[in-house]
Design a protein around this motif. Structure first.
Motif, PDB file in Angstrom:
ATOM      1  N   SER A 150      -7.055   1.124 -11.300  1.00  0.00           N
ATOM      2  CA  SER A 150      -6.927  -0.178 -10.572  1.00  0.00           C
ATOM      3  C   SER A 150      -7.944  -1.285 -11.223  1.00  0.00           C
ATOM      4  O   SER A 150      -9.018  -0.992 -11.377  1.00  0.00           O
ATOM      5  CB  SER A 150      -7.465  -0.093  -9.321  1.00  0.00           C
ATOM      6  OG  SER A 150      -7.211  -1.303  -8.353  1.00  0.00           O
TER       7      SER A 150
ATOM      8  N   GLU B   5       0.860  -1.419  -0.141  1.00  0.00           N
ATOM      9  CA  GLU B   5       0.091  -0.055   0.019  1.00  0.00           C
ATOM     10  C   GLU B   5       0.879   1.379  -0.045  1.00  0.00           C
ATOM     11  O   GLU B   5       0.253   2.201  -0.860  1.00  0.00           O
ATOM     12  CB  GLU B   5      -1.028   0.029   1.050  1.00  0.00           C
ATOM     13  CG  GLU B   5      -2.056   1.007   1.063  1.00  0.00           C
ATOM     14  CD  GLU B   5      -3.279   0.895   2.084  1.00  0.00           C
ATOM     15  OE1 GLU B   5      -3.626   2.057   2.536  1.00  0.00           O
ATOM     16  OE2 GLU B   5      -3.575  -0.143   2.241  1.00  0.00           O
TER      17      GLU B   5
ATOM     18  N   ARG C  94       3.455   1.851  -1.477  1.00  0.00           N
ATOM     19  CA  ARG C  94       4.093   2.118  -2.807  1.00  0.00           C
ATOM     20  C   ARG C  94       2.944   2.445  -3.645  1.00  0.00           C
ATOM     21  O   ARG C  94       3.238   2.558  -5.003  1.00  0.00           O
ATOM     22  CB  ARG C  94       4.717   0.805  -3.166  1.00  0.00           C
ATOM     23  CG  ARG C  94       5.862   0.530  -2.114  1.00  0.00           C
ATOM     24  CD  ARG C  94       7.002  -0.612  -2.772  1.00  0.00           C
ATOM     25  NE  ARG C  94       6.462  -1.764  -3.502  1.00  0.00           N
ATOM     26  CZ  ARG C  94       6.307  -2.884  -2.783  1.00  0.00           C
ATOM     27  NH1 ARG C  94       6.394  -2.935  -1.331  1.00  0.00           N
ATOM     28  NH2 ARG C  94       5.737  -4.038  -3.469  1.00  0.00           N
ATOM     29  N   LEU C  95       1.626   2.511  -3.384  1.00  0.00           N
ATOM     30  CA  LEU C  95       0.651   2.735  -4.648  1.00  0.00           C
ATOM     31  C   LEU C  95       0.349   4.291  -4.494  1.00  0.00           C
ATOM     32  O   LEU C  95      -0.620   4.670  -5.229  1.00  0.00           O
ATOM     33  CB  LEU C  95      -0.658   1.962  -4.084  1.00  0.00           C
ATOM     34  CG  LEU C  95      -0.495   0.242  -4.205  1.00  0.00           C
ATOM     35  CD1 LEU C  95      -1.930  -0.191  -3.776  1.00  0.00           C
ATOM     36  CD2 LEU C  95      -0.192   0.120  -5.458  1.00  0.00           C
ATOM     37  N   THR C  96       1.065   4.970  -3.766  1.00  0.00           N
ATOM     38  CA  THR C  96       0.787   6.535  -3.894  1.00  0.00           C
ATOM     39  C   THR C  96       1.037   6.994  -5.270  1.00  0.00           C
ATOM     40  O   THR C  96       1.783   6.728  -5.786  1.00  0.00           O
ATOM     41  CB  THR C  96       1.791   7.318  -2.712  1.00  0.00           C
ATOM     42  OG1 THR C  96       1.767   6.685  -1.566  1.00  0.00           O
ATOM     43  CG2 THR C  96       1.661   8.478  -2.903  1.00  0.00           C
TER      44      THR C  96
ATOM     45  N   SER D 122      -6.652   0.384  -2.955  1.00  0.00           N
ATOM     46  CA  SER D 122      -6.716   1.177  -4.216  1.00  0.00           C
ATOM     47  C   SER D 122      -7.261   2.572  -3.889  1.00  0.00           C
ATOM     48  O   SER D 122      -6.836   3.542  -4.216  1.00  0.00           O
ATOM     49  CB  SER D 122      -7.061   0.510  -5.293  1.00  0.00           C
ATOM     50  OG  SER D 122      -6.624  -0.545  -5.980  1.00  0.00           O
TER      51      SER D 122
ATOM     52  N   ARG E  19      -7.882   3.878  -1.090  1.00  0.00           N
ATOM     53  CA  ARG E  19      -6.823   4.646  -0.118  1.00  0.00           C
ATOM     54  C   ARG E  19      -5.665   5.560  -0.889  1.00  0.00           C
ATOM     55  O   ARG E  19      -5.408   6.669  -0.915  1.00  0.00           O
ATOM     56  CB  ARG E  19      -6.314   3.814   0.985  1.00  0.00           C
ATOM     57  CG  ARG E  19      -7.259   3.146   2.161  1.00  0.00           C
ATOM     58  CD  ARG E  19      -6.540   2.332   2.913  1.00  0.00           C
ATOM     59  NE  ARG E  19      -7.363   1.811   4.060  1.00  0.00           N
ATOM     60  CZ  ARG E  19      -6.954   0.876   4.878  1.00  0.00           C
ATOM     61  NH1 ARG E  19      -5.959   0.271   4.556  1.00  0.00           N
ATOM     62  NH2 ARG E  19      -7.689   0.747   5.732  1.00  0.00           N
ATOM     63  N   ALA E  20      -5.141   4.770  -2.182  1.00  0.00           N
ATOM     64  CA  ALA E  20      -4.197   5.513  -2.536  1.00  0.00           C
ATOM     65  C   ALA E  20      -4.665   6.580  -3.536  1.00  0.00           C
ATOM     66  O   ALA E  20      -4.039   7.395  -3.938  1.00  0.00           O
ATOM     67  CB  ALA E  20      -3.422   4.444  -3.531  1.00  0.00           C
TER      68      ALA E  20
ATOM     69  N   LEU F 204      -1.531   6.390  -7.301  1.00  0.00           N
ATOM     70  CA  LEU F 204      -2.213   5.346  -8.400  1.00  0.00           C
ATOM     71  C   LEU F 204      -3.260   6.205  -8.987  1.00  0.00           C
ATOM     72  O   LEU F 204      -3.999   6.788  -8.430  1.00  0.00           O
ATOM     73  CB  LEU F 204      -2.526   4.424  -7.488  1.00  0.00           C
ATOM     74  CG  LEU F 204      -3.333   3.014  -8.393  1.00  0.00           C
ATOM     75  CD1 LEU F 204      -2.127   2.107  -8.952  1.00  0.00           C
ATOM     76  CD2 LEU F 204      -4.121   2.152  -7.265  1.00  0.00           C
TER      77      LEU F 204
END
Length: 252
Positions: free
Chosen positions: A82, A73, A75-77, A120, A122-123, A79
């Motif tokens: 999805s 999670e 590392r999904l900043t 996803s 959250r990102a 995004l």
């Protein structure tokens, strides 16, 4: 190869990207300009076989593993998109079904989608984005003998609508695709399918199975990927909470 660049500079997550619809989505996103793809699958060889013209991060593991998502999670900043596509087949009559088989299917097809969407959304919270969940026409039309699969797919269709309502204030669109028959490796989990392939070959088996579809054929992974990318892209900017049925008329 398409020359449409509507995902230029975007970052996208695709689960179940090692084969079938997920692999077709990954290829289409790269071809349409995606800058970075985060591809998740238990099928490490399938991911390694993809030749994509963009930055790629492979994540090997199960979508139902919460620890995997806790690690991924951060590392999904940033995004943008999805595609919650990972899934497994499931077969058996309700009265004869082992609870372990029921849980196996729910673990991947429902719990895994929930974990994918939670991370996803959250990102995407700060700048918005879009997501597509892979459901199934069997989540709309009851088919005997595939209880856990059909129930899980019905559930993710409703999850799509709830997530769309919750995501709208943050400009997050959430839609789903409900394919009918698609010629992918998911059929290989069925003993009936394996027996038919042994008896008459794979091509004849798929042809026989697709006879129940009004258009008389199964879709290709690429066709379904095109449907998914339409909803994911800015061309589908007014779509959210929609479950697109792409089944060749199977549910008619």
């Amino acid at each position: 190869m398409t020359d449409i660049q509507d995902f230029k500079g975007r970052t996208a997550l695709v689960t179940g990207a090692g084969s079938g619809i997920g692999a077709a989505c990954a290829k289409a996103l790269a071809a349409r300009g995606a800058a970075k793809l985060i591809l998740l699958d238990v099928n490490e060889a399938g991911l390694a076989a993809l030749d994509l013209d963009c930055e790629v991060e492979h994540v090997i593991g199960s979508v139902a593993n919460e620890a995997l998502w806790n690690d991924l999670e951060p590392r999904l900043t940033g995004l943008d998109h999805s595609i919650a596509n990972a899934g497994v087949g499931g077969h058996g009559q309700v009265a004869a079904l082992d609870f372990a088989e029921w849980r196996r299917v729910m673990d991947i097809n429902l719990d895994g989608v929930f974990l994918t969407m939670r991370a996803s959304m959250r990102a995407m919270k700060d700048k918005g984005g879009s997501a597509v969940i892979t459901s199934s026409s069997t989540g709309l039309k009851p088919i005997a003998g595939i209880g856990p699969y059909g129930v899980a797919k019905a559930a993710v269709s409703h999850l799509t609508r709830i997530a769309a309502l919750e995501g709208a204030p943050n400009n997050i669109r959430v839609n789903a695709i409900a394919p009918g028959g698609v010629d992918t490796a998911i059929w290989e989990s069925s003993d009936d399918f394996k027996r038919s392939v042994e008896a008459q070959g794979r091509e004849a088996t798929i042809k026989t199975m697709s006879s129940t579809t009004p258009l008389g054929r199964f879709a290709s992974s690429e066709e379904i990927a095109d449907n998914i990318l339409y909803m994911l892209s800015d061309a589908g900017s007014n779509l959210t909470g929609h479950v697109m049925v792409s089944d060749g008329g199977f549910t008619l």
